[in-house]
Design a protein around this motif. Structure first.
Motif, short mmCIF file in Angstrom:
data_model
loop_
_atom_site.label_atom_id
_atom_site.label_comp_id
_atom_site.label_asym_id
_atom_site.label_seq_id
_atom_site.Cartn_x
_atom_site.Cartn_y
_atom_site.Cartn_z
N ALA A 26 0.83 -1.20 0.00
CA ALA A 26 0.00 0.00 0.00
C ALA A 26 0.86 1.25 0.00
N GLY A 27 1.97 1.20 0.73
CA GLY A 27 2.86 2.37 0.81
C GLY A 27 3.50 2.71 -0.52
N VAL A 28 3.65 1.69 -1.37
CA VAL A 28 4.24 1.91 -2.70
C VAL A 28 3.17 2.28 -3.72
N LEU A 29 2.07 1.50 -3.74
CA LEU A 29 1.10 1.62 -4.81
C LEU A 29 0.11 2.77 -4.63
N ILE A 30 -0.39 2.95 -3.41
CA ILE A 30 -1.44 3.95 -3.22
C ILE A 30 -0.97 5.37 -3.50
N MET A 33 -0.89 5.70 -7.25
CA MET A 33 -2.23 5.72 -7.83
C MET A 33 -2.96 7.02 -7.50
N ASN A 34 -2.66 7.61 -6.35
CA ASN A 34 -3.29 8.89 -6.00
C ASN A 34 -2.79 10.03 -6.87
N ILE A 35 -1.60 9.88 -7.43
CA ILE A 35 -1.08 10.90 -8.34
C ILE A 35 -1.87 10.91 -9.64
N VAL A 36 -2.20 9.71 -10.13
CA VAL A 36 -2.84 9.61 -11.44
C VAL A 36 -4.36 9.59 -11.37
N GLY A 37 -4.93 9.38 -10.18
CA GLY A 37 -6.39 9.30 -10.11
C GLY A 37 -6.95 9.69 -8.76
N ARG A 38 -8.23 10.01 -8.77
CA ARG A 38 -9.00 10.22 -7.53
C ARG A 38 -10.08 9.14 -7.52
N TYR A 39 -10.34 8.56 -6.34
CA TYR A 39 -11.15 7.34 -6.27
C TYR A 39 -12.37 7.57 -5.39
N ARG A 40 -13.54 7.40 -5.99
CA ARG A 40 -14.79 7.56 -5.27
C ARG A 40 -15.37 6.17 -5.05
N VAL A 41 -15.47 5.78 -3.80
CA VAL A 41 -15.89 4.42 -3.45
C VAL A 41 -17.27 4.45 -2.81
N ARG A 42 -18.15 3.60 -3.32
CA ARG A 42 -19.49 3.47 -2.77
C ARG A 42 -19.76 2.01 -2.41
N GLY A 43 -20.74 1.80 -1.58
CA GLY A 43 -21.15 0.44 -1.23
C GLY A 43 -20.25 -0.26 -0.23
N LEU A 44 -19.44 0.50 0.52
CA LEU A 44 -18.56 -0.13 1.51
C LEU A 44 -19.37 -0.87 2.58
N GLU A 45 -20.63 -0.48 2.76
CA GLU A 45 -21.47 -1.18 3.73
C GLU A 45 -21.77 -2.62 3.30
N ASN A 46 -21.53 -2.92 2.02
CA ASN A 46 -21.75 -4.28 1.52
C ASN A 46 -20.53 -5.19 1.67
N VAL A 47 -19.41 -4.61 2.08
CA VAL A 47 -18.19 -5.40 2.29
C VAL A 47 -18.21 -5.93 3.73
N PRO A 48 -18.21 -7.25 3.92
CA PRO A 48 -18.24 -7.79 5.29
C PRO A 48 -17.08 -7.26 6.13
N GLU A 49 -17.39 -6.88 7.36
CA GLU A 49 -16.37 -6.39 8.27
C GLU A 49 -15.50 -7.53 8.80
N ARG A 189 -5.08 14.16 -14.13
CA ARG A 189 -5.54 13.21 -13.12
C ARG A 189 -6.97 12.74 -13.47
N LYS A 190 -7.20 11.44 -13.37
CA LYS A 190 -8.48 10.87 -13.77
C LYS A 190 -9.37 10.59 -12.56
N SER A 191 -10.66 10.53 -12.81
CA SER A 191 -11.62 10.14 -11.79
C SER A 191 -12.01 8.69 -12.01
N VAL A 192 -11.97 7.90 -10.95
CA VAL A 192 -12.32 6.48 -11.01
C VAL A 192 -13.40 6.20 -9.97
N ASP A 193 -14.48 5.57 -10.40
CA ASP A 193 -15.57 5.21 -9.51
C ASP A 193 -15.52 3.71 -9.21
N ILE A 194 -15.74 3.36 -7.96
CA ILE A 194 -15.73 1.98 -7.51
C ILE A 194 -17.00 1.75 -6.70
N VAL A 195 -17.66 0.62 -6.93
CA VAL A 195 -18.86 0.30 -6.17
C VAL A 195 -18.87 -1.18 -5.82
#
Length: 260
Positions: A26-30, A33-49, A189-195
């Protein structure tokens, strides 16, 4: 949770899931990736804790596994992936992948070669972890990037292990790394959506034999859920007929074939 398909009893997530190797990755990749994109994440409530589950995303760019990884990182869960076996033979890279419990897959096209990776995925699930399995098996061959025909690995792993199957989708990763290349597009910088979607209800398949008919029905249900998520991200309707590479003379393994 997936109705009728309970998670492994007693499985819990501990803070140790973010182990040193994942912090290193994570320390290398994130930051990159934050330089080249911004990440909007939805549906995290559906990921089991806590406990094991299968994540089944669409696949349209060589960088979208990292994009899905960012989404899971934000949820606090650490993904295990199927990865090309050749990567495990690269010095240092292979050691990192093994340490992170990633799953080597030989891309020969022989169906028997998938048995070992599926067993490993089930073992990882039994340990209480999240497994990312791309049901398309490779980059989509659909010319417009829509999900193509699915394979059985994701639903089979979820059914055999009795764990939730979470459909997922992203859109925008192809702007960071186009499908036909392995090079990053740095600017702008690109926008990336994740759900992450609600778990697919597999209860109707739980007590049926794992034959090709049952697996095909369950996979169709999964691909329909994934496609609906992609439609929401793209704000447009998918083609009425899902792309089948064999009908277009395309291979589903190896380098992406631009043949239509």
């Amino acid at each position: 949770m997936t109705e009728g398909v309970p998670a492994t009893a007693g499985s819990t997530r501990s803070t140790s899931e973010k182990t040193a190797i994942f912090w290193l990755l994570a320390g290398v990749l994130i930051p990159l990736m934050n330089i080249v994109g911004r990440y909007r994440v939805r549906g995290l409530e559906n990921v089991p804790e806590a406990g094991p589950f299968v994540v089944a995303p669409n696949h349209y760019s060589n960088v979208d596994p990292i994009v899905i990884g960012i989404g899971l990182w934000k949820s606090g869960r650490m993904p295990r992936y199927f990865a090309k076996a050749s990567l495990f033979r690269i010095p240092i890279v292979g050691a990192i992948l093994r340490k992170a419990e990633q799953i080597p897959v030989e891309r020969s096209g022989n169906p028997r070669d998938g048995a070992g990776p599926l067993r490993q995925a089930q073992q990882i699930a039994a340990a209480g972890h999240a497994v990312v399995i791309y049901p398309e098996g490779s980059l989509t061959r659909d010319p417009d990037g829509w999900p193509m025909r699915g394979k059985y690995g994701a639903v089979r792993t979820a059914l055999d292990a009795g764990i939730p199957l979470i459909p997922a989708a992203s859109w925008g990763a192809h702007l960071i790394m186009p499908q036909s290349t392995n090079r990053l597009s740095l600017f702008p910088r690109k926008s990336v959506d994740i759900v992450f979607g609600e778990p697919v209800d597999l209860s109707e398949f739980a007590n049926r034999p794992r034959d090709s008919r049952v697996l095909a029905e369950a996979t169709l249900k999964l691909m329909t859920a994934i496609t609906a998520l992609v439609e929401g991200l793209r704000n447009e309707a998918a083609p009425t007929q899902r792309w089948n590479p064999t009908e277009h003379g395309q291979t589903e393994i190896g380098r992406f074939n631009d043949k239509r």
